[in-house]
Write an enzyme that holds these catalytic residues in place. Structure first.
Site, short mmCIF file in Angstrom:
data_model
loop_
_atom_site.label_atom_id
_atom_site.label_comp_id
_atom_site.label_asym_id
_atom_site.label_seq_id
_atom_site.Cartn_x
_atom_site.Cartn_y
_atom_site.Cartn_z
N ASP A 54 0.86 -1.18 0.00
CA ASP A 54 0.00 0.00 0.00
C ASP A 54 0.90 1.23 0.00
O ASP A 54 2.03 1.19 0.49
CB ASP A 54 -0.94 0.03 1.22
CG ASP A 54 -2.21 0.83 0.92
OD1 ASP A 54 -3.26 0.20 0.67
OD2 ASP A 54 -2.15 2.07 0.91
N ASP A 63 4.60 3.28 -3.74
CA ASP A 63 3.64 3.90 -4.67
C ASP A 63 3.76 3.13 -5.99
O ASP A 63 4.81 3.16 -6.63
CB ASP A 63 4.02 5.37 -4.85
CG ASP A 63 3.11 6.09 -5.84
OD1 ASP A 63 2.38 5.42 -6.60
OD2 ASP A 63 3.16 7.33 -5.86
N ASN A 80 -4.60 -4.10 -7.71
CA ASN A 80 -5.82 -3.63 -7.06
C ASN A 80 -5.75 -2.16 -6.64
O ASN A 80 -6.79 -1.52 -6.48
CB ASN A 80 -6.08 -4.52 -5.83
CG ASN A 80 -7.12 -3.95 -4.90
OD1 ASN A 80 -8.32 -4.08 -5.12
ND2 ASN A 80 -6.69 -3.31 -3.81
N TYR A 86 -11.38 8.30 -14.74
CA TYR A 86 -11.48 6.96 -14.14
C TYR A 86 -11.87 5.95 -15.21
O TYR A 86 -11.31 4.85 -15.28
CB TYR A 86 -12.51 7.00 -13.00
CG TYR A 86 -12.55 5.75 -12.15
CD1 TYR A 86 -11.77 5.63 -11.00
CD2 TYR A 86 -13.38 4.67 -12.48
CE1 TYR A 86 -11.81 4.49 -10.22
CE2 TYR A 86 -13.43 3.53 -11.71
CZ TYR A 86 -12.64 3.44 -10.57
OH TYR A 86 -12.69 2.30 -9.80
N LYS A 102 -9.54 2.68 -16.24
CA LYS A 102 -9.96 1.28 -16.12
C LYS A 102 -10.09 0.61 -17.49
O LYS A 102 -9.77 -0.58 -17.63
CB LYS A 102 -11.28 1.20 -15.34
CG LYS A 102 -11.14 1.58 -13.86
CD LYS A 102 -10.15 0.69 -13.10
CE LYS A 102 -10.19 0.91 -11.59
NZ LYS A 102 -9.22 0.07 -10.87
#
Ligand SMILES: NC(=O)c1ccc[n+]([C@@H]2O[C@H](COP(=O)([O-])OP(=O)(O)OC[C@H]3O[C@@H](n4cnc5c(N)ncnc54)[C@H](O)[C@@H]3O)[C@@H](O)[C@H]2O)c1
Length: 258
Positions: free
Chosen positions: A38, A64, A91, A157, A161
């Site tokens: 993370d 990162d 993810n 976004y 994706k």
């Protein structure tokens, strides 16, 4: 059905919270050792400790994903501590979005492409040679309801994706004969930090357009990712598995949110 992940090492990005965290715990319950990445070091460590409590090896590594050098260092450390990566779950994600017109779209496009596309590319690059050498690997990319029909008012976004879906399809073709499977899970709207700030209006639209009548829980997504990471899905390649209760995209383009 064989979802056993014993003797496998998995790297899950953005696993300090939300569905990544749930996936890490589900992998652990199926026997995998897990690298918890993370950008936030505290949550990475917290999750790793919770995963170790389930009886497997786990290490939390802050990095990162959009920084290729940090990713390379993370994979080197992960491999030293837990062995080569057999399963990669891309993810890590950000919910930042806004309309194309009137938005400071340079920033939102850059962020979305950096994290969703280049972050996934960096992580895949860092593990793929090892997977090909060993003739085994599973890559699961987390796309979104946004790749069903676009959602509107969030082009950065959507593009982030859709580009990740393109990468999924292309790598599946290139790597299938190398023993590597590349698939995607496309969650509907999920009860995580990312949806906490949704207005009542948007939340109601989601529910009105969902045949199951609820948002997804992180566990719904974790189960699908575990399937695609496991031997049970060995003949599935280049697929985007929707886990959205049959959600119909909402009319967010009609919302008066400019
Ligand atoms: N929640 C939803 O409704 C929903 C729906 C469809 C898809 N998704 C996608 O699912 C994935 C997980 O989201 P979530 O809902 O669990 O959100 P979340 O905010 O709970 O978790 C995302 C995690 O990613 C981490 N992260 C962000 N940028 C990072 C970076 N550059 N490097 C490393 N880690 C980083 C965050 O710190 C956070 O812990 C994301 O890719 C998201 O786009 C979410």
């Amino acid at each position: 059905m064989d979802c056993d992940l014993t003797d496998r090492t998995a790297l899950i990005t953005g696993a300090g919270r939300g569905m990544g965290k749930k996936t890490a715990k589900t992998f652990a319950r199926n026997g995998a050792d897990v690298v918890i990445n993370d950008v936030d070091p505290d949550v990475a460590e917290e999750t790793a400790a919770e995963v170790r409590d389930l009886g497997v090896e786990a290490v939390g590594i802050a990095a990162d994903v959009s920084d290729a050098a940090e990713v390379q260092a993370m994979v080197e450390r992960a491999t030293e501590e837990l062995g080569p990566i057999d399963v990669l779950v891309n993810n890590a994600g950000v919910g930042d979005a806004g309309p194309f017109v009137d938005d400071s779209y340079d920033d939102t496009f850059e962020l979305n492409l950096d994290v969703h596309l280049y972050g996934s590319l960096n992580c895949t690059r860092a593990v793929i040679d090892g997977m090909v050498e060993r003739g085994y690997g599973k890559v699961v990319n987390i796309t979104s309801i946004h790749t069903k029909n676009g959602v509107g008012m969030s082009p950065a976004y959507d593009v982030g994706k859709y580009s990740l879906l393109g990468l999924t399809k292309s790598l599946a073709l290139e790597l299938g004969r190398e023993g590597v499977r590349v698939n995607a899970v496309a969650p509907g709207w999920v009860n995580t930090r990312m949806t906490e700030g949704f207005s009542d209006d948007v939340r109601q639209q989601i529910l009105d357009n969902n045949p199951v009548g609820r948002l997804a829980e992180p566990e719904d997504i974790a189960n699908a990712v575990t399937f695609l990471a496991s031997p049970a899905s060995d003949y599935i390649n280049g697929h985007e598995l929707r886990v959205d209760g049959g959600q119909v995209p909402i009319d967010s383009w009609r919302l008066d949110n400019r």
